[in-house]
Design a protein around this motif. Structure first.
Motif, PDB file in Angstrom:
ATOM      1  N   THR A 161       3.191  42.387  -2.213  1.00 12.84           N
ATOM      2  CA  THR A 161       2.513  41.753  -3.391  1.00 12.84           C
ATOM      3  C   THR A 161       1.918  42.616  -4.260  1.00 12.84           C
ATOM      4  O   THR A 161       1.906  42.446  -5.596  1.00 12.84           O
ATOM      5  N   SER A 162       1.347  43.785  -3.858  1.00  7.84           N
ATOM      6  CA  SER A 162       0.673  44.717  -4.507  1.00  7.84           C
ATOM      7  C   SER A 162       1.842  45.487  -5.300  1.00  7.84           C
ATOM      8  O   SER A 162       1.611  45.741  -6.417  1.00  7.84           O
ATOM      9  N   LEU A 163       2.812  45.657  -4.799  1.00  2.34           N
ATOM     10  CA  LEU A 163       3.810  46.589  -5.507  1.00  2.34           C
ATOM     11  C   LEU A 163       4.517  45.784  -6.444  1.00  2.34           C
ATOM     12  O   LEU A 163       4.936  46.167  -7.513  1.00  2.34           O
ATOM     13  N   LEU A 164       4.550  44.231  -6.468  1.00  2.00           N
ATOM     14  CA  LEU A 164       5.081  43.701  -7.624  1.00  2.00           C
ATOM     15  C   LEU A 164       4.132  43.413  -8.486  1.00  2.00           C
ATOM     16  O   LEU A 164       4.399  43.615  -9.673  1.00  2.00           O
ATOM     17  N   ALA A 165       2.668  43.387  -8.380  1.00  2.00           N
ATOM     18  CA  ALA A 165       1.604  43.372  -9.339  1.00  2.00           C
ATOM     19  C   ALA A 165       1.324  44.589 -10.131  1.00  2.00           C
ATOM     20  O   ALA A 165       1.269  44.622 -11.414  1.00  2.00           O
ATOM     21  N   ASN A 166       1.775  45.931  -9.511  1.00  2.00           N
ATOM     22  CA  ASN A 166       1.649  47.021 -10.118  1.00  2.00           C
ATOM     23  C   ASN A 166       3.102  47.312 -10.747  1.00  2.00           C
ATOM     24  O   ASN A 166       3.088  48.459 -11.388  1.00  2.00           O
ATOM     25  N   GLY A 167       4.110  46.705 -10.694  1.00  4.12           N
ATOM     26  CA  GLY A 167       5.213  46.847 -11.465  1.00  4.12           C
ATOM     27  C   GLY A 167       6.202  48.123 -10.706  1.00  4.12           C
ATOM     28  O   GLY A 167       7.381  48.283 -11.451  1.00  4.12           O
ATOM     29  N   VAL A 168       5.959  48.073  -9.603  1.00  2.57           N
ATOM     30  CA  VAL A 168       6.910  48.989  -8.609  1.00  2.57           C
ATOM     31  C   VAL A 168       8.219  48.363  -8.498  1.00  2.57           C
ATOM     32  O   VAL A 168       9.332  48.840  -8.589  1.00  2.57           O
ATOM     33  N   TYR A 169       7.899  47.138  -8.125  1.00  5.07           N
ATOM     34  CA  TYR A 169       9.354  46.249  -8.325  1.00  5.07           C
ATOM     35  C   TYR A 169       9.002  45.125  -8.996  1.00  5.07           C
ATOM     36  O   TYR A 169       7.698  44.459  -9.420  1.00  5.07           O
ATOM     37  N   SER A 170      10.075  44.546  -9.894  1.00  3.40           N
ATOM     38  CA  SER A 170       9.752  43.481 -10.776  1.00  3.40           C
ATOM     39  C   SER A 170       9.834  42.168 -10.380  1.00  3.40           C
ATOM     40  O   SER A 170       9.479  41.160 -10.882  1.00  3.40           O
ATOM     41  N   ALA A 171      10.554  42.042  -9.274  1.00  2.00           N
ATOM     42  CA  ALA A 171      10.814  40.495  -8.514  1.00  2.00           C
ATOM     43  C   ALA A 171      11.400  40.775  -7.162  1.00  2.00           C
ATOM     44  O   ALA A 171      11.550  41.822  -6.583  1.00  2.00           O
ATOM     45  N   ALA A 172      11.182  40.003  -6.237  1.00  2.00           N
ATOM     46  CA  ALA A 172      11.444  39.833  -4.980  1.00  2.00           C
ATOM     47  C   ALA A 172      11.754  38.297  -4.651  1.00  2.00           C
ATOM     48  O   ALA A 172      10.762  37.378  -4.693  1.00  2.00           O
ATOM     49  N   TYR A 173      13.007  37.914  -4.011  1.00  6.70           N
ATOM     50  CA  TYR A 173      13.099  36.704  -3.887  1.00  6.70           C
ATOM     51  C   TYR A 173      14.512  36.583  -2.831  1.00  6.70           C
ATOM     52  O   TYR A 173      15.249  37.311  -2.994  1.00  6.70           O
TER      53      TYR A 173
END
Length: 1067
Positions: free
Chosen positions: A382-394
């Motif tokens: 969740t934090s990696l998504l919030a910081n833009g390290v990953y742009s999406a996860a699904y």
């Protein structure tokens, strides 16, 4: 293979070759950590950075001398003919790193499992199934490789995309993709890279752990001076991804990368959970899985069985054509999965034992608890998504839902039997919805279906009440008296100076329309709706228990979720501050003192928002008063007669627009206020967000209605002594027939407007617009290459272009607000359930179509109930009883009519009721400057005008004081509120008590499951004991035989005889 390599070598003549880095110093040097260099020449161990990786990203290689052109010989370096060593020229060329790497010519010597370390600027082709290993092919423009010849190596496979079902499987076509991580990367401006679909070998990666990072992610080496360097932030994100994915591999997941997509600058990491990981996590999560044991479900007998069979035959045309919806006579016994008890479960087909929903849930749990420590604090997904390290996860959808030659899948079946407007009359396939989307979303649609079904009887009764009003409108004596022009009742002006006297008969249409909703049947309908709300809640609880039994959630208890990343960051920040002051630190947590500024901000913010809503309603009141005064100046009689309708309609439309705008604003503010509170878990965050959003949206939607129902016309004053706002605006009055008709107009326009504009138009229009914008952006970025354009998209590329799932809160919220419209003010608008029913029939299919076709597949979440929404529904149901009691007693004329009929009527009829409710005023008592400018507007001089109130006449000693009739009516109104409220509350509680929460057959089945499970374990224990006894007997017999047939030995060795044939027992 050598011929192919030699042919490729002719194309790449003159390039320098080097190895990619890898193993240690003592072992033979390898290419990519797995291929020995020619001659087995050792290489020095590379310098290590963090996490034990070869740290080559900051190494500056010396500029190489001009190297001779090397013919391709299938090797990475030039060999000396005599010694087989690497030549100096090749060594110098090796330092430049401007070439491609191939294996030695003898490909058969390469091991099968090769870890690959690949640079971002390089790409690898999957070649495991082709029997060829290719590492680090340079960008096409850098090596002069023609675009049409780039298909040389791809031609070794006929159609790799079809083998992996276009992204649903790994490149080997065997391992299913359970989850997708998406990230953005910056490509070199020099041009495109070759195909980059990297196959990850799980066993090799796990054995080498951090020393062998995910293929396609390798270490950044020195680039040409002409190429732009990736900035620090991109490097930081890449390092975080590298560590995080390495940790995922350590957790047992298998990964595969794909950067050769039609979406420019977007890479995908495909995740697969192998069998052992699924079993381990299923045991951790205590997932109930079906066992081999099956039992018969209790069936009804006698009359009930015949009734059920008749109902099934009648409802067969409206049942969805899915296997999961058919009635079942047998059920598998379920038990929390355990690796030690795998023999209890039916593992004949391991591929389908864990369905796609369960697999994605397991992977998501691993993603949440896997951390990345390269940041300042521990970071989960969740934090990696919030910081833009990953742009999406699904997770991925099961496949396409439309088109020719589409393989059958659950998504296509849902689209045909659920997410289509053509099947609006059918039941929902709730079990299939749960199987595809999970229990939480399944419960939402099940609740929405139950709510919609329960609206059918409420709509029928509402229509009957409305038709009763239409049938009795000509028999209503009060409205007939108001319309009778012979009464010649002259009413006082509605505003100062500009308004003139008017005839009561001019309000005839409003009076007749009021009777449609203000009649004795309305009281019955209010009582009915209160009992309906209680019955609906009980019916839903029973339905919920049936679903819990069917979905194996009877023993499910929600455990405390992982702490949110924002909470952990705040705790770490607090502990660092405390550690700076004191050396001894315990495990920190956020207390109310830490959250006090956020609580204060929440309190002030909510008060401000509520005040803003009141201020806007007050502004609309000023608009109504000023507009009414302005329209009264109109010279045309028709303009003056339609003042009230015009003002009401325009004011309601303004209220509707403001409500829709503020709804969106309040939703964003509620989320921000919840974020600054820093709740510990996602569940706490969701509950606090729901509470704030509901409070603000409830106030926003119902404040204008509350004003019309309970405040308009209450604080007007009387002629000669009116109440003024800002000393200039006179408070508005209700019509002679009461404010109930205006309340009905207000309620109907706001309710229908919100449903048509906010719910349906926004839900259809905004997603379509966002989808169109994304399509145009992708079309603008898309490569002009014909081959790239014609290639079919992978499943994860198609799903990436869909809208991300934003949670169920907006869906629940609009239904809860609608439930309030149906129950809170139903006394003023009996047709509200009908309009809600029509809206929900469309809403179910609209939401279904959105979930199936327009949203990425959400992560399946287990839940046994609808959470805090149930408590909100119960609160609205209780509040509805109180509000309807006040609407009937204070807003309508129901109580004054009863008081007049039984206390003041001379002949026991309603004749004279209108005259009884009107008071008289002498026009000579007007304050200076408030009398009408045109007192002769009616054609005669007016001396006495009438107004609606209970006051003493001007010829009385206490003129214009409140009369005794007022107090009698007020006492009757309060008595009615008390009696109505307590009686209906008692009846609701009685309904709640008399209907059991758990259906009898379900409780019996749950008890039967427990008994059967105990029998299974007892039988298993007995079998183990019998087997143990058998083994002991056999061991004893063998020991006796050993003693009888062996020669006598000294006593010192006799101890070994007893174990001459013994063996360890493993039960």
């Amino acid at each position: 293979m050598k011929n192919i390599g030699n042919e490729a070598g002719k194309q790449l003549n003159g390039l320098h070759f080097r190895h990619c880095g890898g193993g240690g110093g003592s072992a033979p040097a390898k290419l990519g950590g797995g291929v020995p260099l020619p001659g087995g020449a050792p290489r020095p161990p590379p310098s290590r950075g963090r996490a034990g990786r070869a740290d080559l990203s900051r190494t500056r290689f010396p500029p190489p001398p001009p190297a001779p052109r090397l013919p391709f010989a299938g090797s990475c370096r030039r060999r000396s003919a005599a010694q087989g060593q690497v030549s100096p020229a090749a060594a110098d060329a090796d330092s430049e790193f401007h070439g491609v790497d191939f294996l030695p010519g003898d490909l058969n010597e390469a091991p099968e499992e090769t870890g690959m370390r690949v640079n971002k600027k390089y790409s690898c082709l999957p070649a495991e199934e082709k029997g060829i290993h290719i590492i680090n092919i340079r960008a096409i423009e850098d090596i002069g490789y023609d675009q049409h010849e780039s298909t040389l190596l791809n031609s070794l496979s006929k159609n790799p995309d079809a083998d992996c079902k276009y992204g649903l499987y790994f490149r080997d076509g065997k391992r299913k993709v359970d989850y997708i991580l998406v990230y953005h990367y910056k490509k070199s401006s020099a041009g495109k890279t070759l195909t980059r679909r990297v196959h990850h070998n799980d066993s090799s990666a796990r054995s080498t752990k951090q020393d062998q990072p995910l293929p396609g992610k390798g270490v950044q080496l020195e680039m040409r001076e002409s190429e732009p360097h990736v900035d620090y932030h991109e490097d930081d994100k890449r390092f975080r991804r590298e560590e995080y994915e390495g940790n995922l591999v350590e957790a047992g997941l298998e990964l595969e990368r794909d950067e050769d997509t039609k979406i420019h600058g977007v890479g995908f990491v495909k995740i697969h959970a192998p069998w052992n990981v699924l079993c381990r996590e299923a045991e951790f999560l205590k997932l109930k899985m079906p066992t081999k044991k099956m039992y018969q479900i209790n069936q009804t007998h006698g009359l009930l069985k015949k009734i059920n069979s008749v109902i099934q035959k009648i409802t067969e045309p409206i049942q969805p054509k899915v296997a999961e919806h058919k009635p079942q006579t047998v059920k598998r016994l379920s038990y929390p999965f355990s690796r030690e008890k795998q023999h209890l479960f039916d593992l004949s087909d391991r591929d389908s034992f864990f369905d796609s929903k369960t697999r994605s849930t397991i992977v998501y749990e691993i993603l949440k608890r896997t951390t990345c420590t390269k940041a300042k604090y521990s970071m989960g997904i969740t934090s990696l998504l919030a910081n833009g390290v990953y742009s999406a996860a699904y997770p991925l959808h099961d496949g396409d839902y439309e088109g020719e030659n589409v393989e059958p899948n659950d998504r296509k079946l849902l689209c045909e039997e659920w997410a289509s407007y053509g099947v609006f009359y059918k039941y929902q396939p709730i079990d299939l919805v749960r199987k595809y989307f999970g229990e939480k979303i399944g419960l939402y649609f099940a609740w929405l279906g139950v709510y919609t079904q329960m609206l059918i009887p409420a709509s029928i009764v509402g229509i009957i009440v409305f038709l009763y009003g239409c049938a009795t409108v000509d028999e209503n004596i009060p409205s007939m008296e108001m319309c009778d022009q012979r009464n010649n009742i002259t009413m006082c002006p509605l505003c100062d100076r500009t308004c003139s006297y008017w005839k009561m008969s001019s309000a005839c249409a409003t009076a007749r329309a009021s009777h449609l909703f203000d009649n004795p049947a309305t009281v019955f309908f209010s009582v009915f709706m209160a009992l309906w709300a209680a019955t609906f809640m009980e019916h839903w609880k029973r339905k919920q228990m049936r679903l819990n039994y069917r979905w194996d959630l009877t023993g499910f208890e929600e455990e405390e979720d992982h702490p949110r990343a924002e909470y952990e960051a705040k705790v770490l920040e607090k502990s660092l501050r405390k550690e700076h002051k004191q050396k001894e630190t315990d495990k920190e947590k956020l207390t109310w003192k830490d959250r006090f500024p956020a609580y204060l901000t929440n309190f002030v913010g909510i008060i401000f928002m509520v005040g803003l809503t009141f201020a806007i309603v007050f502004g609309v009141i000023i608009y109504r008063i000023s507009t009414a005064a302005a329209l009264a100046i109109s010279s045309t009689p028709s303009g003056r007669s339609s003042v009230r309708v015009t003002v009401t309609a325009t004011a309601v439309i303004i209220n509707l627009v403001v409500i829709i705008i503020l709804d969106e604003v309040y939703g964003c503010i509620a989320r921000w206020l919840t974020q600054i509170e820093v709740p510990k878990t996602d569940k706490n965050f969701e509950e606090r967000l729901i509470f704030k959003a509901f409070l603000l949206k409830f106030v926003n939607a119902y404040t204008p209605i509350f004003y019309v129902a309970f405040f308009k016309g209450r604080f007007v004053g009387r002629p000669g002594d009116y109440v003024y706002i800002f000393h200039s605006f006179r408070m508005e009055e209700c019509a002679p027939g009461g404010c109930l008709m205006e309340l009905c107009i207000q309620l109907s326009i706001i309710m229908l407007g919100k449903q048509l504009i906010q719910n349906n138009l926004f839900e259809i229009g905004i997603p379509k617009m966002k989808k169109f914008i994304r399509y145009m952006k992708l079309k603008r970025r898309r490569s002009l290459d014909h081959e790239e354009h014609m290639k079919k998209k992978q499943r994860y590329e198609v799903d990436y272009n869909l809208e991300p799932f934003a949670g169920l809160t907006p869906e629940y919220m609009e239904m809860i607000i609608q439930f309030g419209f149906v129950t809170l003010f139903v006394a003023s608008f009996p047709l509200a359930p009908l309009f809600a029913l029509l809206n929900n029939i469309i809403e179910i299919r609209l939401d279904a179509k959105k979930f199936v076709t327009e949203l990425r597949r959400p992560v399946a979440v287990r839940a046994k109930d609808i959470g805090i929404w149930y408590n909100i529904l119960r609160g609205i149901g209780k509040l509805a009883v109180i509000i309807n009691a006040f609407v009937i007693s204070f807003t309508s004329d129901f109580i004054p009519r009863l008081v007049y009929l039984y206390m003041y009527s001379e002949n026991g009829t309603m004749h004279g009721f209108v005259n009884h409710t009107l008071s008289s005023f002498n026009v000579s008592d007007f304050q200076a400057g408030t009398a009408p400018n045109d007192p002769m507007d009616l054609g005669y001089e007016v001396q006495i005008c009438r107004y609606k109130d209970y006051r003493e006449p001007p010829w009385s000693e206490n003129k214009y004081d409140i009369s005794k009739d007022f107090w009698a009516v007020l006492a009757a109104r309060l008595a009615f509120v008390i009696v109505f409220q307590n009686l209906v509350m008692f009846m609701s509680d009685f309904v709640d008590w008399i209907i059991p929460d758990i259906p009898k057959d379900i409780s019996q089945q749950i008890h039967k499951e427990k008994v059967l499970m105990v029998e299974v374990f007892m039988r298993e224990e007995q079998g183990k004991l019998q087997m143990l006894e058998t083994w002991k007997d056999n061991d004893k017999k063998k020991g006796e035989n050993c003693n009888n047939h062996s020669p006598r030995l000294p006593r010192s060795r006799s101890g070994s005889l007893s174990s001459c044939h013994s063996y360890p027992l493993d039960v």
